[in-house]
Design an enzyme around this catalytic site. Structure first.
Site, PDB file in Angstrom:
ATOM      1  N   SER A  54       0.845  -1.200   0.000  1.00  0.00           N
ATOM      2  CA  SER A  54       0.000   0.000   0.000  1.00  0.00           C
ATOM      3  C   SER A  54       0.875   1.243   0.000  1.00  0.00           C
ATOM      4  O   SER A  54       1.683   1.441   0.908  1.00  0.00           O
ATOM      5  CB  SER A  54      -0.922   0.016   1.214  1.00  0.00           C
ATOM      6  OG  SER A  54      -1.714   1.196   1.195  1.00  0.00           O
ATOM      7  N   VAL A  59       7.000   2.230   4.837  1.00  0.00           N
ATOM      8  CA  VAL A  59       7.982   1.449   4.090  1.00  0.00           C
ATOM      9  C   VAL A  59       7.707   1.563   2.590  1.00  0.00           C
ATOM     10  O   VAL A  59       8.628   1.726   1.783  1.00  0.00           O
ATOM     11  CB  VAL A  59       7.988  -0.037   4.547  1.00  0.00           C
ATOM     12  CG1 VAL A  59       8.914  -0.878   3.685  1.00  0.00           C
ATOM     13  CG2 VAL A  59       8.406  -0.128   6.012  1.00  0.00           C
ATOM     14  N   CYS A  60       6.433   1.500   2.198  1.00  0.00           N
ATOM     15  CA  CYS A  60       6.074   1.601   0.776  1.00  0.00           C
ATOM     16  C   CYS A  60       6.415   2.983   0.224  1.00  0.00           C
ATOM     17  O   CYS A  60       6.921   3.105  -0.902  1.00  0.00           O
ATOM     18  CB  CYS A  60       4.594   1.301   0.585  1.00  0.00           C
ATOM     19  SG  CYS A  60       4.122  -0.373   1.095  1.00  0.00           S
ATOM     20  N   ASP A  61       6.151   4.015   1.011  1.00  0.00           N
ATOM     21  CA  ASP A  61       6.497   5.378   0.637  1.00  0.00           C
ATOM     22  C   ASP A  61       8.004   5.490   0.387  1.00  0.00           C
ATOM     23  O   ASP A  61       8.441   5.996  -0.648  1.00  0.00           O
ATOM     24  CB  ASP A  61       6.049   6.317   1.766  1.00  0.00           C
ATOM     25  CG  ASP A  61       6.448   7.768   1.546  1.00  0.00           C
ATOM     26  OD1 ASP A  61       5.551   8.587   1.301  1.00  0.00           O
ATOM     27  OD2 ASP A  61       7.653   8.089   1.638  1.00  0.00           O
ATOM     28  N   THR A  64       9.138   3.549  -2.761  1.00  0.00           N
ATOM     29  CA  THR A  64       8.761   4.253  -3.989  1.00  0.00           C
ATOM     30  C   THR A  64       9.690   5.431  -4.243  1.00  0.00           C
ATOM     31  O   THR A  64      10.191   5.625  -5.360  1.00  0.00           O
ATOM     32  CB  THR A  64       7.298   4.713  -3.902  1.00  0.00           C
ATOM     33  OG1 THR A  64       6.475   3.554  -3.687  1.00  0.00           O
ATOM     34  CG2 THR A  64       6.859   5.432  -5.165  1.00  0.00           C
TER      35      THR A  64
END
Length: 164
Positions: A54, A59-61, A64
């Site tokens: 998501s 962590v995803c931020d 990316t």
């Protein structure tokens, strides 16, 4: 079916695992304006496909941002794919001032996740993973992160991407 953990709990990956040396299978996802996008859309370009559960999590931020910053000078494309709604991805990009990030949604039918073997069946999210494809869509590098809240191996993925 492969198994990984997410927040230390076992989850099952659904779909066929894509392997290094194979040609990448086709998929259909949606861009932030609800247009269908597929592998063919990026024909003739090397691709770093960064897959996140998501986009709106820490962590995803960071994943990316890191891949987009580190690969910006390369002649290719960085695609971030998640099962988030296209509207959420668009909002994230706007609120973070990231105009050049390509976020793609697999929410509609999990085409990418099923084809690449990264659907976390119990959560209906995509497992954190990275795929590097050359200009002919040959798979140069793959990583499915064993614990979904950990980072991928940025250095190995970027090295594979730069080596093409």
């Amino acid at each position: 079916m492969a198994q990984i953990t997410f927040k230390q709990e076992p989850v099952t990956l659904y779909g066929s695992q894509v392997k290094k040396g194979e040609f990448a299978p086709e998929f259909t996802v949606l861009d932030n304006d609800l247009n269908e996008v597929n592998l063919e859309t990026y024909d003739g370009q090397k691709k770093l496909i960064s897959v996140v559960p998501s986009i709106d999590t820490g962590v995803c931020d960071q994943q990316t941002r890191k891949f987009n910053e580190e690969a910006a000078e390369e002649d290719g494309v960085v695609l971030t794919i998640s099962a988030d709604l296209p509207f959420a991805q668009k909002r994230w990009c706007a609120s973070n001032g990231l105009d050049n990030v390509i976020t793609l949604s697999d929410h509609r039918d999990l085409s990418f996740g099923k084809t690449y073997g990264v659907v976390m069946e119990e959560l209906r999210l995509l497992a954190r993973s990275v795929f590097v494809l050359d200009k002919n869509n040959k798979v140069i590098y793959t990583e499915v992160v064993p614990e979904g809240t950990d980072f991928p191996d940025f250095d190995a993925a970027l090295e594979a991407y730069r080596s093409i």
